[in-house]
Design a protein around this motif. Sequence first.
Motif, PDB file in Angstrom:
ATOM      1  N   PRO A 112      41.567 -18.421   2.643  1.00  0.00           N
ATOM      2  CA  PRO A 112      41.270 -18.345   1.207  1.00  0.00           C
ATOM      3  C   PRO A 112      41.098 -16.920   0.685  1.00  0.00           C
ATOM      4  CG  PRO A 112      39.314 -18.990   2.402  1.00  0.00           C
ATOM      5  CD  PRO A 112      40.447 -18.965   3.400  1.00  0.00           C
ATOM      6  N   PHE A 113      41.000 -15.955   1.566  1.00  0.00           N
ATOM      7  CA  PHE A 113      40.774 -14.561   1.192  1.00  0.00           C
ATOM      8  C   PHE A 113      42.072 -13.793   0.967  1.00  0.00           C
ATOM      9  CE2 PHE A 113      40.361 -15.385   5.721  1.00  0.00           C
ATOM     10  CZ  PHE A 113      41.471 -14.706   6.204  1.00  0.00           C
ATOM     11  N   LEU A 114      43.218 -14.455   1.104  1.00  0.00           N
ATOM     12  CA  LEU A 114      44.497 -13.767   0.925  1.00  0.00           C
ATOM     13  C   LEU A 114      44.597 -13.205  -0.492  1.00  0.00           C
ATOM     14  CD1 LEU A 114      46.984 -16.202   2.722  1.00  0.00           C
ATOM     15  CD2 LEU A 114      45.959 -14.096   3.600  1.00  0.00           C
ATOM     16  N   VAL A 115      45.208 -12.038  -0.606  1.00  0.00           N
ATOM     17  CA  VAL A 115      45.366 -11.393  -1.906  1.00  0.00           C
ATOM     18  C   VAL A 115      46.845 -11.242  -2.230  1.00  0.00           C
ATOM     19  CG1 VAL A 115      43.187 -10.142  -1.750  1.00  0.00           C
ATOM     20  CG2 VAL A 115      45.271  -9.051  -0.928  1.00  0.00           C
ATOM     21  N   ASP A 116      47.140 -11.088  -3.496  1.00  0.00           N
ATOM     22  CA  ASP A 116      48.502 -10.896  -3.982  1.00  0.00           C
ATOM     23  C   ASP A 116      48.562  -9.524  -4.631  1.00  0.00           C
ATOM     24  OD1 ASP A 116      51.101 -11.231  -4.829  1.00  0.00           O
ATOM     25  OD2 ASP A 116      50.600 -12.608  -6.463  1.00  0.00           O
ATOM     26  N   LEU A 117      49.107  -8.546  -3.912  1.00  0.00           N
ATOM     27  CA  LEU A 117      49.160  -7.171  -4.401  1.00  0.00           C
ATOM     28  C   LEU A 117      50.385  -6.952  -5.279  1.00  0.00           C
ATOM     29  CD1 LEU A 117      48.296  -5.281  -1.088  1.00  0.00           C
ATOM     30  CD2 LEU A 117      46.759  -5.761  -2.995  1.00  0.00           C
ATOM     31  N   SER A 118      50.232  -6.080  -6.257  1.00  0.00           N
ATOM     32  CA  SER A 118      51.377  -5.694  -7.079  1.00  0.00           C
ATOM     33  C   SER A 118      52.238  -4.723  -6.271  1.00  0.00           C
ATOM     34  CB  SER A 118      50.911  -5.029  -8.370  1.00  0.00           C
ATOM     35  OG  SER A 118      50.346  -3.760  -8.079  1.00  0.00           O
ATOM     36  N   ALA A 119      53.441  -4.497  -6.736  1.00  0.00           N
ATOM     37  CA  ALA A 119      54.339  -3.543  -6.073  1.00  0.00           C
ATOM     38  C   ALA A 119      53.717  -2.150  -6.076  1.00  0.00           C
ATOM     39  CB  ALA A 119      55.695  -3.529  -6.751  1.00  0.00           C
ATOM     40  N   ASP A 120      53.073  -1.782  -7.172  1.00  0.00           N
ATOM     41  CA  ASP A 120      52.416  -0.467  -7.244  1.00  0.00           C
ATOM     42  C   ASP A 120      51.269  -0.368  -6.243  1.00  0.00           C
ATOM     43  OD1 ASP A 120      54.111   0.472  -9.194  1.00  0.00           O
ATOM     44  OD2 ASP A 120      52.774  -0.048 -10.862  1.00  0.00           O
ATOM     45  N   ASP A 121      50.489  -1.440  -6.115  1.00  0.00           N
ATOM     46  CA  ASP A 121      49.399  -1.448  -5.138  1.00  0.00           C
ATOM     47  C   ASP A 121      49.942  -1.238  -3.723  1.00  0.00           C
ATOM     48  OD1 ASP A 121      47.486  -1.895  -7.095  1.00  0.00           O
ATOM     49  OD2 ASP A 121      47.436  -4.077  -6.773  1.00  0.00           O
ATOM     50  N   ARG A 122      51.035  -1.933  -3.415  1.00  0.00           N
ATOM     51  CA  ARG A 122      51.633  -1.803  -2.078  1.00  0.00           C
ATOM     52  C   ARG A 122      52.068  -0.373  -1.795  1.00  0.00           C
ATOM     53  NH1 ARG A 122      54.308  -6.366  -3.565  1.00  0.00           N
ATOM     54  NH2 ARG A 122      53.348  -8.223  -2.750  1.00  0.00           N
ATOM     55  N   LYS A 123      52.591   0.297  -2.825  1.00  0.00           N
ATOM     56  CA  LYS A 123      53.054   1.673  -2.644  1.00  0.00           C
ATOM     57  C   LYS A 123      51.894   2.631  -2.420  1.00  0.00           C
ATOM     58  CE  LYS A 123      57.190   1.215  -5.499  1.00  0.00           C
ATOM     59  NZ  LYS A 123      57.801   1.572  -6.789  1.00  0.00           N
ATOM     60  N   THR A 124      50.785   2.415  -3.112  1.00  0.00           N
ATOM     61  CA  THR A 124      49.699   3.395  -3.079  1.00  0.00           C
ATOM     62  C   THR A 124      48.727   3.197  -1.922  1.00  0.00           C
ATOM     63  OG1 THR A 124      48.360   2.074  -4.622  1.00  0.00           O
ATOM     64  CG2 THR A 124      49.798   3.762  -5.572  1.00  0.00           C
ATOM     65  N   LEU A 125      48.640   1.999  -1.374  1.00  0.00           N
ATOM     66  CA  LEU A 125      47.690   1.761  -0.290  1.00  0.00           C
ATOM     67  C   LEU A 125      48.160   2.404   1.011  1.00  0.00           C
ATOM     68  CD1 LEU A 125      46.758  -1.997  -0.831  1.00  0.00           C
ATOM     69  CD2 LEU A 125      45.295  -0.015  -1.205  1.00  0.00           C
ATOM     70  N   PRO A 126      47.239   3.040   1.755  1.00  0.00           N
ATOM     71  CA  PRO A 126      47.627   3.548   3.078  1.00  0.00           C
ATOM     72  C   PRO A 126      47.955   2.371   3.999  1.00  0.00           C
ATOM     73  CG  PRO A 126      45.270   3.873   2.701  1.00  0.00           C
ATOM     74  CD  PRO A 126      45.837   3.294   1.441  1.00  0.00           C
ATOM     75  N   LYS A 127      48.953   2.546   4.832  1.00  0.00           N
ATOM     76  CA  LYS A 127      49.415   1.459   5.715  1.00  0.00           C
ATOM     77  C   LYS A 127      48.860   1.655   7.127  1.00  0.00           C
ATOM     78  CE  LYS A 127      52.238   0.511   2.257  1.00  0.00           C
ATOM     79  NZ  LYS A 127      51.845   1.517   1.307  1.00  0.00           N
ATOM     80  N   MET A 128      48.566   0.539   7.787  1.00  0.00           N
ATOM     81  CA  MET A 128      48.068   0.616   9.157  1.00  0.00           C
ATOM     82  C   MET A 128      49.133   0.082  10.104  1.00  0.00           C
ATOM     83  SD  MET A 128      44.408  -0.161  10.851  1.00  0.00           S
ATOM     84  CE  MET A 128      44.243  -1.908  10.917  1.00  0.00           C
ATOM     85  N   GLY A 129      49.797   1.001  10.807  1.00  0.00           N
ATOM     86  CA  GLY A 129      50.768   0.647  11.825  1.00  0.00           C
ATOM     87  C   GLY A 129      50.128   0.758  13.203  1.00  0.00           C
ATOM     88  N   ASP A 130      50.961   0.805  14.245  1.00  0.00           N
ATOM     89  CA  ASP A 130      50.442   0.854  15.612  1.00  0.00           C
ATOM     90  C   ASP A 130      49.595   2.104  15.872  1.00  0.00           C
ATOM     91  OD1 ASP A 130      51.539  -1.584  16.283  1.00  0.00           O
ATOM     92  OD2 ASP A 130      53.413  -0.704  17.018  1.00  0.00           O
ATOM     93  N   LYS A 131      50.064   3.265  15.416  1.00  0.00           N
ATOM     94  CA  LYS A 131      49.285   4.490  15.625  1.00  0.00           C
ATOM     95  C   LYS A 131      47.970   4.434  14.855  1.00  0.00           C
ATOM     96  CE  LYS A 131      53.269   7.493  16.370  1.00  0.00           C
ATOM     97  NZ  LYS A 131      54.043   8.608  15.831  1.00  0.00           N
ATOM     98  N   SER A 132      48.033   3.900  13.650  1.00  0.00           N
ATOM     99  CA  SER A 132      46.828   3.804  12.834  1.00  0.00           C
ATOM    100  C   SER A 132      45.825   2.815  13.424  1.00  0.00           C
ATOM    101  CB  SER A 132      47.181   3.383  11.403  1.00  0.00           C
ATOM    102  OG  SER A 132      48.018   4.343  10.800  1.00  0.00           O
ATOM    103  N   ARG A 133      46.317   1.767  14.081  1.00  0.00           N
ATOM    104  CA  ARG A 133      45.400   0.792  14.702  1.00  0.00           C
ATOM    105  C   ARG A 133      44.526   1.481  15.741  1.00  0.00           C
ATOM    106  NH1 ARG A 133      48.629  -4.327  16.728  1.00  0.00           N
ATOM    107  NH2 ARG A 133      46.545  -5.056  17.241  1.00  0.00           N
TER     108      ARG A 133
END
Length: 157
Positions: free
Chosen positions: A30-51
């Motif tokens: 129930p906590f899933l969110v629906d991000l806008s395209a702009d939100d997706r672009k601006t948020l930092p991403k967590m990949g394998d190195k970031s994990r």
Amino acid sequence: MPTTPISATLAQTDRDAVLQAISTIKEKLPFLVDLSADDRKTLPKMGDKSRAFVSKALEVAAQNPEFLPRSFDLEEMRKDVQLFEALYPVLLSLTQLQELVDDTSLAVGSEAYAAALQVYNYAKASGQGAGLDAVVVEMGQRFARKPGKSKSQKAAL
């Protein structure tokens, strides 16, 4: 294109069960969110190195909370990391499933379209006088091109 054509059906009861399973997944998350395209672009991403970086930062913060400001919520960070780690295998599984559904839909759609083209060509070639003229014209609208600008109109531009 697969070497073997797809020859399958999806019963309405099975389709309904799959859709119900998807609905159940949504209910369990129930906590899933629906991000806008702009939100997706601006948020930092967590990949394998970031994990690995995030895990190390959580470990450092947990062992040395005295250097963090009071406003820093270590417990919330821990929850975010745990939720990310819990969602990761679900994401991988759903991504694989989506790729399989996409590929199957593309392949079977291609097969259906190729068969429809054959029907259309047979109807054009052999269907005169069989009452198919109107249907052939209607089907031919799929290939109708919009009239382009004439050479005199292009020259005037």
